[in-house]
Design a protein around this motif. Sequence first.
Motif, short mmCIF file in Angstrom:
data_model
loop_
_atom_site.label_atom_id
_atom_site.label_comp_id
_atom_site.label_asym_id
_atom_site.label_seq_id
_atom_site.Cartn_x
_atom_site.Cartn_y
_atom_site.Cartn_z
N TRP A 136 78.09 52.09 72.15
CA TRP A 136 79.31 51.75 72.89
C TRP A 136 80.49 52.26 72.10
O TRP A 136 80.50 52.20 70.86
N ASP A 137 81.48 52.81 72.79
CA ASP A 137 82.76 53.13 72.14
C ASP A 137 83.88 52.77 73.10
O ASP A 137 83.66 52.49 74.28
N ALA A 138 85.09 52.75 72.59
CA ALA A 138 86.24 52.26 73.34
C ALA A 138 86.83 53.27 74.31
O ALA A 138 87.74 52.95 75.07
N ASN A 139 86.35 54.49 74.32
CA ASN A 139 86.88 55.51 75.21
C ASN A 139 86.15 55.44 76.55
O ASN A 139 84.95 55.72 76.61
N PRO A 140 86.86 55.12 77.64
CA PRO A 140 86.18 55.01 78.93
C PRO A 140 85.86 56.36 79.59
O PRO A 140 85.16 56.40 80.60
N GLN A 141 86.35 57.46 79.01
CA GLN A 141 86.10 58.77 79.60
C GLN A 141 84.61 59.12 79.50
O GLN A 141 83.98 58.88 78.48
N PRO A 142 84.06 59.70 80.54
CA PRO A 142 82.64 60.10 80.48
C PRO A 142 82.43 61.18 79.42
O PRO A 142 83.34 61.96 79.13
N PRO A 143 81.24 61.22 78.85
CA PRO A 143 80.97 62.30 77.89
C PRO A 143 80.91 63.63 78.61
O PRO A 143 80.57 63.69 79.80
N ASP A 144 81.24 64.69 77.89
CA ASP A 144 81.11 66.02 78.46
C ASP A 144 79.63 66.29 78.72
O ASP A 144 78.78 65.92 77.91
#
Length: 137
Positions: free
Chosen positions: A80-88
């Motif tokens: 889990w990480d705090a960035n809600p952007q999907p991974p490339d």
Amino acid sequence: MPETETEPWEYSLSIPHDPRAVTVCRRTLRLILTLHGLIRFADTAELLAAELVANAVLHTKGPATLRVRWSAGVLRIGAWDANPQPPDPPGELANLMDAEEGRGLALVQACADVWGWHPLSRCGNRGKYVWCELGVA
């Protein structure tokens, strides 16, 4: 004495935004798998966990969490990480062999039986959870 492989279990390791967290996660994961009698997964699981945690540390500014779960013969590793952007989306591993970076999810895709991601909230913070599984029948 190790538990039988049929008993489910789960561990979570909260990690700070620190590149040394990758090593801590790898070593902790190996210890967990060894104690549960699942050493056969250790090398691949360490690689996968390292890639997931490295991405969480590299692409975000906040803390992250490594989660490891064993259930019904399947080992799930997630970060889990705090960035809600999907991974490339991962590229083709064969095309990335000489690349200095950008191979992480391509390695995950190549080594895991399945992988994916989904948005997730944790302790009131938005983010994402990227996961992979080993041992899928």
